[in-house]
Design an enzyme around this catalytic site. Sequence first.
Site, short mmCIF file in Angstrom:
data_model
loop_
_atom_site.label_atom_id
_atom_site.label_comp_id
_atom_site.label_asym_id
_atom_site.label_seq_id
_atom_site.Cartn_x
_atom_site.Cartn_y
_atom_site.Cartn_z
N SER A 116 0.82 -1.20 0.00
CA SER A 116 0.00 0.00 0.00
C SER A 116 0.86 1.26 0.00
CB SER A 116 -0.96 -0.07 1.18
OG SER A 116 -2.11 0.63 0.85
N HIS A 166 -7.77 -5.73 0.69
CA HIS A 166 -6.51 -5.02 0.90
C HIS A 166 -5.72 -5.68 2.04
CE1 HIS A 166 -4.15 -1.49 0.08
NE2 HIS A 166 -4.17 -1.11 1.35
C1 GCU Z 1 -5.30 4.82 2.03
C2 GCU Z 1 -4.76 5.56 0.82
C3 GCU Z 1 -4.00 4.62 -0.14
C4 GCU Z 1 -2.99 3.82 0.63
C5 GCU Z 1 -3.65 3.12 1.80
C6 GCU Z 1 -2.69 2.34 2.72
O1 GCU Z 1 -6.34 3.98 1.63
O2 GCU Z 1 -5.83 6.18 0.17
O3 GCU Z 1 -3.36 5.36 -1.15
O4 GCU Z 1 -2.35 2.93 -0.24
O5 GCU Z 1 -4.26 4.08 2.62
O6 GCU Z 1 -1.54 2.68 2.85
O7 GCU Z 1 -3.17 1.37 3.32
#
Ligand code: GCU
Length: 400
Positions: free
Chosen positions: A233, A378
Amino acid sequence: MVLDTDAFPPASRLPSNPDLPDPLETLAGEPVSTPAEWRARRSELEALFRYYVYGYAPGPEPIAADVDRTESVLDGKATLLEATIRFVDLPDDAPTIELALFVPTDVNEVPVFLGLNREGNHAVVDDDAVTITDRGRRFGTDECGTQRKYWCVERILERGYGFATYHCADIDPDRDDFTDGIHPYYDTDDLPGPPGTEWGTLAAWAWGLQRCVDYLRTESVVRSDEIAVVGHSRRGKAALLAGATDERIGLVVPHQSGTGGCALSRDNDQESVARINGTFPHWFNDVFPAFGSRESRLPVDQHLLVALVAPRPLLDTEGSRDYWANPGRAYDALQAAAPVYDLLGAEGLVGTGRLSDGDELTAETADTLCQYRRETGHTLNRGYWDVILEFADLHFSRRD
Ligand code: GCU
């Protein structure tokens, strides 16, 4: 690269181009048709990403490492090396990177995954041999092993790889004030670009990964040309940036990295440029927000960051239910980067270049550039690690 600010106009003066910029055409419109011409385009792209998106980081700050060695951790499966990486020319109160390096017991030399962690080094395994640092506790967790199932360190070791990790808060705790990490130790004048182009959090984390590579390359147990970076992420964005801008990194796994990572900014119906800069103003430089709702003016897009990794292997692991990270636009980025792999003689995409749960990852199904989707949201877990390890097996020499 020396900055030619005249060549880099503000967003409002850049032409609008709804198509992706061609990796094999310079900003001035010259074709790039040889590996030598690509070297120059590479430098141009790095400068463009620094100037317009992530910000300029300092050069490679000299380091010194104090290393503590603990034998027989993880039930005898590993040796733990804990390195305090100090920046010798910075003031004494500057942050240090606390790197934990696990290597399988009794090996001479191993390839290593270098991962940027979220909660502290002690969170990645359930073993109280790992030091809980003040920053780990303050910006992460008190408990050992909270991210054990996420990093799967024992599995990585069993497969003959080492695992190194640092807690991102050592370099920057991901707040938008830049008071409690590395940023205050550099003035605008210390950085190569003009005001507004200074490094944000992602560039700082990537720089930290590169300082870890400086150290890892001095450790005899680490196969220095087989260091892979991985992050999830926001940390996947940083891992991709680190790999793109440091050719010593042998393999890159930006896991579910989304906007600012593998996913294109143009036509991204999930996290837009305006949205990401609005929510996380400290991640990028102060120029990038000008492209909110004006993505077509960007002289770079994320396929070009992927292209900077070429000809080195890149595995983009994605969750098919992780809509916000936009696996579709990440796949489009890989496809658009593939011509650079081809130019450099590394077969980029084999077939569609896209595999999913159950597909075997072999030299016939995946080459140097590949997206692998699993049926998840995720997250990072053992299923992903099995794929990542298979991919590394394909590209790194056999291990001890
Ligand atoms: C949020 C953000 C993302 C990122 C994520 C994370 O959702 O919008 O861009 O990748 O956090 O780091 O879990």
